[in-house]
Design an enzyme around this catalytic site. Structure first.
Site, PDB file in Angstrom:
ATOM      1  N   THR A 128      63.564 -71.518  40.758  1.00 16.30           N
ATOM      2  CA  THR A 128      64.019 -70.143  40.278  1.00 16.30           C
ATOM      3  C   THR A 128      63.267 -69.158  41.313  1.00 16.30           C
ATOM      4  O   THR A 128      62.627 -69.220  42.189  1.00 16.30           O
ATOM      5  CB  THR A 128      63.338 -69.907  38.976  1.00 16.30           C
ATOM      6  OG1 THR A 128      64.073 -68.578  38.353  1.00 16.30           O
ATOM      7  CG2 THR A 128      61.547 -69.647  39.005  1.00 16.30           C
ATOM      8  N   SER A 144      58.650 -55.733  26.036  1.00 17.74           N
ATOM      9  CA  SER A 144      59.089 -56.727  26.737  1.00 17.74           C
ATOM     10  C   SER A 144      57.973 -57.818  27.475  1.00 17.74           C
ATOM     11  O   SER A 144      58.234 -58.977  27.516  1.00 17.74           O
ATOM     12  CB  SER A 144      60.236 -56.573  27.760  1.00 17.74           C
ATOM     13  OG  SER A 144      59.763 -55.861  28.798  1.00 17.74           O
ATOM     14  N   GLY A 160      67.534 -57.362  35.537  1.00 14.66           N
ATOM     15  CA  GLY A 160      68.725 -58.427  35.909  1.00 14.66           C
ATOM     16  C   GLY A 160      69.660 -58.262  34.760  1.00 14.66           C
ATOM     17  O   GLY A 160      70.956 -58.761  35.052  1.00 14.66           O
ATOM     18  N   GLY A 161      69.359 -57.812  33.459  1.00 18.62           N
ATOM     19  CA  GLY A 161      70.152 -57.635  32.241  1.00 18.62           C
ATOM     20  C   GLY A 161      70.575 -58.647  31.306  1.00 18.62           C
ATOM     21  O   GLY A 161      71.021 -58.670  30.486  1.00 18.62           O
ATOM     22  N   LYS A 173      60.608 -63.619  28.504  1.00 18.16           N
ATOM     23  CA  LYS A 173      61.118 -64.400  29.464  1.00 18.16           C
ATOM     24  C   LYS A 173      61.015 -66.084  29.059  1.00 18.16           C
ATOM     25  O   LYS A 173      61.786 -66.946  29.287  1.00 18.16           O
ATOM     26  CB  LYS A 173      60.671 -64.428  30.799  1.00 18.16           C
ATOM     27  CG  LYS A 173      60.769 -63.214  31.516  1.00 18.16           C
ATOM     28  CD  LYS A 173      62.308 -63.281  32.018  1.00 18.16           C
ATOM     29  CE  LYS A 173      62.447 -61.917  32.851  1.00 18.16           C
ATOM     30  NZ  LYS A 173      63.854 -61.717  33.311  1.00 18.16           N
ATOM     31  N   ASN A 232      57.121 -62.782  35.570  1.00 21.05           N
ATOM     32  CA  ASN A 232      57.010 -63.308  34.228  1.00 21.05           C
ATOM     33  C   ASN A 232      57.962 -64.651  33.774  1.00 21.05           C
ATOM     34  O   ASN A 232      57.490 -65.291  33.062  1.00 21.05           O
ATOM     35  CB  ASN A 232      57.453 -62.031  33.282  1.00 21.05           C
ATOM     36  CG  ASN A 232      56.316 -61.051  33.351  1.00 21.05           C
ATOM     37  OD1 ASN A 232      55.213 -61.193  33.888  1.00 21.05           O
ATOM     38  ND2 ASN A 232      56.619 -60.202  32.420  1.00 21.05           N
ATOM     39  N   GLU A 288      66.711 -48.236  32.353  1.00 24.89           N
ATOM     40  CA  GLU A 288      66.614 -48.634  33.713  1.00 24.89           C
ATOM     41  C   GLU A 288      65.374 -47.754  34.449  1.00 24.89           C
ATOM     42  O   GLU A 288      65.539 -46.591  34.093  1.00 24.89           O
ATOM     43  CB  GLU A 288      67.758 -48.453  34.492  1.00 24.89           C
ATOM     44  CG  GLU A 288      68.789 -49.569  33.922  1.00 24.89           C
ATOM     45  CD  GLU A 288      70.212 -49.785  34.890  1.00 24.89           C
ATOM     46  OE1 GLU A 288      70.252 -50.604  35.704  1.00 24.89           O
ATOM     47  OE2 GLU A 288      70.781 -48.732  34.849  1.00 24.89           O
TER      48      GLU A 288
END
Length: 343
Positions: free
Chosen positions: A91, A314, A196-197, A73, A96, A218
């Protein structure tokens, strides 16, 4: 954008709708992002993955859990904040993205407010506050969180930096793909955790002219992209409580959706038991991933293809890592909202 894999792609087909053309992104945006964020990020390594009967030694890991801020992120957050030059930012985050922005805000002198959904981990909220940001928690899920973040940005005159649904954020996340394909150009498949993609869309852009298969993974409890692509339009799913707390998004983003539709080769779903098993496997390998960070590996293990593959780890904001942030039990900068305020 490349029409790679049109004959075999299972994620979706069709042209990008006219309303999405304003968000057109390409490799040049990723290269610009890579240059912009270089002082605030690190190039993460490829690590040996687990040796399995299906994969042999062909599975490796892109170690984004070693990124500054504990996850990929930081890339999208840095690209957006630096390009926009904002002094005040709002935001919505599962944790993250908020941690990444809070770290940047502390460095750059930005005032930051992070809106959290009801199910956000208290340890991640505490880390965000420890870095100097304010948090607001709504009573509902990710959709309510995003609605409140938009409203709050308007109220404060702040810049909204979403966790995934912004072209600068997607371009920043795409630098993961640039690094990966430069280091391992013979990769046959890359497995990408998908919430979120933003990361999956970024990988799609990085791989636009590369023959690599791009597979989004997913949580089975919230397969928003798979269901939306099957329906031919974005859908909103109910809130869920998957163990992959960073992947609880309820609907595809406006920016990532057409990119994923036109380039991703496949979307697969993994259950929470598979995610926890993959997390435990990573820990045995010395990779300190959080459950969301293990989702791509769970997908690769489920697919069981003997190939040269990369699974993106990730994030690694585990309880142990989150405890390294200072905490203040008297901190009062968080407040809970049980409903959306009346406009």
């Amino acid at each position: 954008m490349s029409a790679h894999g049109a004959g075999t792609r299972t994620a979706g087909t069709g042209r990008m709708p006219a309303e999405a053309t304003a968000w057109a992104l390409d490799r040049s945006d990723l290269l610009a992002a890579a240059s912009r964020i270089a002082p605030y990020t690190v190039r993460t390594p490829l690590l040996p993955g687990p040796v399995t009967a299906a994969h042999g030694t062909g599975l490796v890991l892109k170690a984004e859990h070693l990124q500054l801020g504990g996850s990929f992120k930081m890339r999208g957050a840095a690209n957006a904040v630096l390009a926009l030059g904002a002094g005040r930012v709002v935001t919505g985050s599962s944790g993250n993205h908020g941690i990444a922005l809070a770290r940047l805000a502390r460095t750059l002198g930005i005032r930051l407010t992070v809106v959290l959904a009801a199910g956000a981990l208290p340890s991640k909220a505490a880390a965000i506050r420890a870095l100097g940001a304010e948090t607001v928690q709504v009573g509902g899920g990710v959709a309510e969180r995003e609605e409140r973040a938009r409203a709050l940005a308007a109220e404060q005159g702040a810049v909204l930096v979403p966790s995934s649904d912004h072209p600068l954020v997607v371009a920043g996340q795409g630098t993961v793909g640039l690094e990966l394909l430069a280091a391992a150009p013979d990769t046959e498949t890359v497995y990408v955790p998908t919430g979120g993609g933003g990361l999956l869309a970024g990988l799609c852009l990085a791989a636009a002219d590369h023959p690599v298969r791009v597979v989004g993974v997913e949580p089975a409890l919230t397969p928003r992209y798979a269901r939306s692509l099957a329906a031919g339009q974005p859908l909103r799913l109910p809130p869920c409580a998957t163990v992959a707390d960073g992947l609880r998004g309820q609907s595809p983003g406006t920016v990532p959706y057409p990119i994923i539709r036109d380039r991703a080769d496949e979307l697969i779903a993994v259950g929470d038991a598979e995610i926890l098993a993959a997390t435990a496997l990573l820990h045995r390998l010395g990779v300190d991933a959080e459950p969301s960070g293990a989702v791509a590996l769970a997908g690769a293990l489920r697919a069981g293809r003997r190939e040269r593959a990369v699974a993106i780890v990730s994030g690694g904001n585990t309880p142990a890592r989150l405890r390294t942030y200072p905490s203040d039990p008297t901190d009062t900068r968080t407040h809970m909202e049980t409903k959306e305020p009346t406009p």
